[in-house]
Design an enzyme around this catalytic site. Structure first.
Site, PDB file in Angstrom:
ATOM      1  N   ASP A 140     -15.199  12.462  -5.247  1.00 56.40           N
ATOM      2  CA  ASP A 140     -14.772  11.246  -5.158  1.00 56.40           C
ATOM      3  C   ASP A 140     -15.772  10.034  -6.283  1.00 56.40           C
ATOM      4  OD1 ASP A 140     -14.913   8.459  -4.768  1.00 56.40           O
ATOM      5  OD2 ASP A 140     -14.747   8.151  -2.529  1.00 56.40           O
ATOM      6  N   TYR A 182     -13.766  -2.570 -19.747  1.00 51.92           N
ATOM      7  CA  TYR A 182     -13.389  -1.240 -19.245  1.00 51.92           C
ATOM      8  C   TYR A 182     -13.443  -0.375 -20.098  1.00 51.92           C
ATOM      9  CZ  TYR A 182      -9.840   1.882 -19.797  1.00 51.92           C
ATOM     10  OH  TYR A 182      -8.647   3.182 -19.869  1.00 51.92           O
ATOM     11  N   THR A 222     -10.618   6.175 -23.887  1.00 53.09           N
ATOM     12  CA  THR A 222      -9.099   4.887 -24.406  1.00 53.09           C
ATOM     13  C   THR A 222      -9.288   3.723 -26.137  1.00 53.09           C
ATOM     14  OG1 THR A 222      -7.776   2.557 -24.129  1.00 53.09           O
ATOM     15  CG2 THR A 222     -10.852   2.953 -23.331  1.00 53.09           C
ATOM     16  N   ASP A 223      -8.567   3.679 -26.620  1.00 49.57           N
ATOM     17  CA  ASP A 223      -8.598   2.493 -27.632  1.00 49.57           C
ATOM     18  C   ASP A 223      -8.934   1.819 -27.194  1.00 49.57           C
ATOM     19  OD1 ASP A 223      -6.328   2.427 -25.740  1.00 49.57           O
ATOM     20  OD2 ASP A 223      -4.948   1.566 -27.355  1.00 49.57           O
TER      21      ASP A 223
HETATM   22  N1  LIG Z   1      -3.278   4.763 -18.438  1.00 52.06           N
HETATM   23  C1  LIG Z   1      -3.750   3.883 -19.557  1.00 52.06           C
HETATM   24  O1  LIG Z   1      -2.347   3.044 -20.195  1.00 52.06           O
HETATM   25  C2  LIG Z   1      -4.601   4.945 -20.369  1.00 52.06           C
HETATM   26  C3  LIG Z   1      -4.982   4.298 -21.300  1.00 52.06           C
HETATM   27  C4  LIG Z   1      -6.165   4.644 -22.757  1.00 52.06           C
HETATM   28  C5  LIG Z   1      -6.393   5.757 -22.077  1.00 52.06           C
HETATM   29  N2  LIG Z   1      -6.615   5.924 -20.687  1.00 52.06           N
HETATM   30  C6  LIG Z   1      -7.231   7.447 -19.908  1.00 52.06           C
HETATM   31  O2  LIG Z   1      -6.132   8.689 -19.391  1.00 52.06           O
HETATM   32  C7  LIG Z   1      -6.963   8.778 -18.373  1.00 52.06           C
HETATM   33  C8  LIG Z   1      -6.158   8.754 -17.469  1.00 52.06           C
HETATM   34  O3  LIG Z   1      -5.594   7.815 -17.226  1.00 52.06           O
HETATM   35  P1  LIG Z   1      -3.819   7.395 -16.302  1.00 52.06           P
HETATM   36  O4  LIG Z   1      -3.205   7.060 -16.546  1.00 52.06           O
HETATM   37  O5  LIG Z   1      -3.940   9.563 -15.724  1.00 52.06           O
HETATM   38  O6  LIG Z   1      -4.615   6.674 -14.313  1.00 52.06           O
HETATM   39  P2  LIG Z   1      -4.027   6.195 -13.410  1.00 52.06           P
HETATM   40  O7  LIG Z   1      -2.878   6.392 -13.306  1.00 52.06           O
HETATM   41  O8  LIG Z   1      -4.766   5.345 -13.457  1.00 52.06           O
HETATM   42  O9  LIG Z   1      -4.795   7.700 -12.373  1.00 52.06           O
HETATM   43  C9  LIG Z   1      -6.105   6.745 -12.139  1.00 52.06           C
HETATM   44  C10 LIG Z   1      -6.316   8.359 -11.955  1.00 52.06           C
HETATM   45  O10 LIG Z   1      -8.504   8.349 -11.341  1.00 52.06           O
HETATM   46  C11 LIG Z   1      -7.947   8.507 -10.214  1.00 52.06           C
HETATM   47  N3  LIG Z   1      -9.028   7.616  -9.131  1.00 52.06           N
HETATM   48  C12 LIG Z   1      -9.925   6.560  -9.348  1.00 52.06           C
HETATM   49  N4  LIG Z   1     -10.547   6.293  -8.694  1.00 52.06           N
HETATM   50  C13 LIG Z   1     -11.165   7.288  -8.382  1.00 52.06           C
HETATM   51  C14 LIG Z   1     -12.154   7.576  -7.125  1.00 52.06           C
HETATM   52  N5  LIG Z   1     -13.130   6.791  -6.544  1.00 52.06           N
HETATM   53  N6  LIG Z   1     -12.388   9.590  -6.868  1.00 52.06           N
HETATM   54  C15 LIG Z   1     -11.925   9.900  -7.493  1.00 52.06           C
HETATM   55  N7  LIG Z   1     -10.723   9.636  -8.400  1.00 52.06           N
HETATM   56  C16 LIG Z   1     -10.179   8.966  -8.933  1.00 52.06           C
HETATM   57  C17 LIG Z   1      -7.113   8.448  -9.372  1.00 52.06           C
HETATM   58  O11 LIG Z   1      -7.314   9.248  -7.896  1.00 52.06           O
HETATM   59  P3  LIG Z   1      -6.430   8.863  -6.410  1.00 52.06           P
HETATM   60  O12 LIG Z   1      -5.664  10.066  -7.121  1.00 52.06           O
HETATM   61  O13 LIG Z   1      -6.711   9.303  -5.463  1.00 52.06           O
HETATM   62  O14 LIG Z   1      -5.169   8.024  -7.070  1.00 52.06           O
HETATM   63  C18 LIG Z   1      -5.713   8.720 -10.048  1.00 52.06           C
HETATM   64  O15 LIG Z   1      -5.815   9.741 -10.238  1.00 52.06           O
HETATM   65  C19 LIG Z   1      -8.237   7.805 -17.672  1.00 52.06           C
HETATM   66  O16 LIG Z   1      -9.760   8.514 -18.131  1.00 52.06           O
HETATM   67  C20 LIG Z   1      -7.448   6.501 -18.956  1.00 52.06           C
HETATM   68  O17 LIG Z   1      -8.905   6.259 -18.577  1.00 52.06           O
HETATM   69  C21 LIG Z   1      -5.414   5.783 -19.835  1.00 52.06           C
END
Ligand SMILES: NC(=O)c1ccc[n+]([C@@H]2O[C@H](COP(=O)([O-])OP(=O)(O)OC[C@H]3O[C@@H](n4cnc5c(N)ncnc54)[C@H](OP(=O)(O)O)[C@@H]3O)[C@@H](O)[C@H]2O)c1
Length: 294
Positions: A35, A124, A100-101
């Site tokens: 967590d 963020y 992230t971008d």
């Molecule tokens: N999505 C985008 O457009 C984007 C763009 C640029 C960069 N990123 C980066 O890419 C990475 C992956 O993004 P994603 O799109 O796969 O994110 P996502 O789909 O929003 O998933 C977020 C993940 O974080 C976990 N999480 C959130 N709070 C938590 C906590 N308290 N303890 C443990 N786990 C927790 C969630 O866990 P649960 O499985 O329990 O829900 C989920 O697995 C991140 O670092 C994000 O900042 C994303």
């Protein structure tokens, strides 16, 4: 190679699990066992999984929500990576941190390269930049990868939102003056797995930052239009998309106007290039229309 990936339902976490077959053993661990709100959970998980590498794919990704809860954003996106970096260094294993971008302010007139100065404009972006710095300081064997506009068959993302809105609405207004690189999460996972394989061959990561995002530039309007063109062509829902400016679509967190990333360095060093966003999104929409419940 055994890779511990943080988060269980995230787009990237699930994509790594789906794409790693035969390349690596992926162990997804999320709440409550790991967590981000409770760093004391990290050490027992590392001990029981005993991975060769950690990919930190978990984060607080609610960009607008974080404007109201900066402490939680920094806890998840900076303090938790700092502790993971410290623990992985103690265990003698590398850590991959996803960023992230949105660390950029979006004023560039060309694609950002890794040497460009970050200037985040949101909680963020600031918390993710602090996470990069913490990982860099905490474990010399690290890889920091900035990605962008992630879409996939999993969880919640722009492509799935558009398709579900079109089920009930004929017209949608979509922002046309913010530009970036739509990135398909399976593609991102493939790139990270290529980097992990390279780490195994070379015995370490180049100690530097990389961008890895889909090829080609798009606005949210371009992306929505493409989603509906493909969806309509395979019998899925579609809507008329009206381009609007960011000023007509106020959000709590101001997004960068242009966060296009150059992924040339990643391609050169890891021999991996993400696909063209139009092809990747086209294949994704076609798959989603065929299998709507994910
Ligand atoms: N999505 C985008 O457009 C984007 C763009 C640029 C960069 N990123 C980066 O890419 C990475 C992956 O993004 P994603 O799109 O796969 O994110 P996502 O789909 O929003 O998933 C977020 C993940 O974080 C976990 N999480 C959130 N709070 C938590 C906590 N308290 N303890 C443990 N786990 C927790 C969630 O866990 P649960 O499985 O329990 O829900 C989920 O697995 C991140 O670092 C994000 O900042 C994303």
């Amino acid at each position: 190679m055994k890779i511990l990936v943080t988060g269980t339902s995230g787009q990237l976490a699930r994509s790594l699990a789906a794409r790693a077959q035969g390349q690596a053993e992926i162990v997804l661990v999320g709440r409550p066992d790991l967590d981000l709100d409770n760093p004391a959970t990290f050490a027992p998980v590392l001990k029981s999984v005993a991975p060769d590498m950690v990919i930190n794919a978990a984060a607080h990704t609610g960009v607008d929500q974080q404007e109201d809860e900066p402490e939680r954003a920094f806890r998840h996106n900076a303090e938790a990576p700092a502790e993971l970096a410290r623990l992985t260094r103690l265990a003698g294993i590398p850590i991959v941190q996803i960023s992230t971008d949105y660390v950029y302010d979006g004023t560039s007139t060309r694609p950002y390269v890794e040497t460009d100065m970050p200037n985040p404009q949101t909680v963020y972006g600031r918390s993710k930049l602090a996470g990069e710095e913490a990982v860099r300081a905490g474990n010399p064997d690290h890889l920091i990868v900035r990605t962008a506009w992630v879409v996939s068959r999993y969880g919640r993302n722009f492509v799935k939102t558009m398709l579900s809105l079109a089920a009930t609405r004929d017209r949608l207004q979509v922002v046309a003056d913010q530009f970036g690189n739509p990135t398909e999460a399976h593609d991102l996972a493939d790139g990270l797995l290529a980097a992990a394989a390279s780490w195994q061959q070379r015995g370490g990561f180049p100690q530097r930052l990389y961008h890895l995002a889909g090829q080609g530039r798009a606005s949210w309007y371009d992306l929505a239009s493409h989603v509906f063109a493909i969806s309509a062509s395979v019998g899925g829902p579609s809507a008329v998309v009206e381009p609007v400016g960011s000023d007509q679509w106020p959000a709590k967190a101001a997004r960068p106007a242009n966060s296009e990333l150059s992924s040339e360095a990643f391609s050169r060093d890891f021999n991996f290039r993400a696909g063209q966003w139009r092809e990747q999104v086209g294949a994704l929409v076609t798959e989603l229309i065929g299998t709507p419940s994910r």
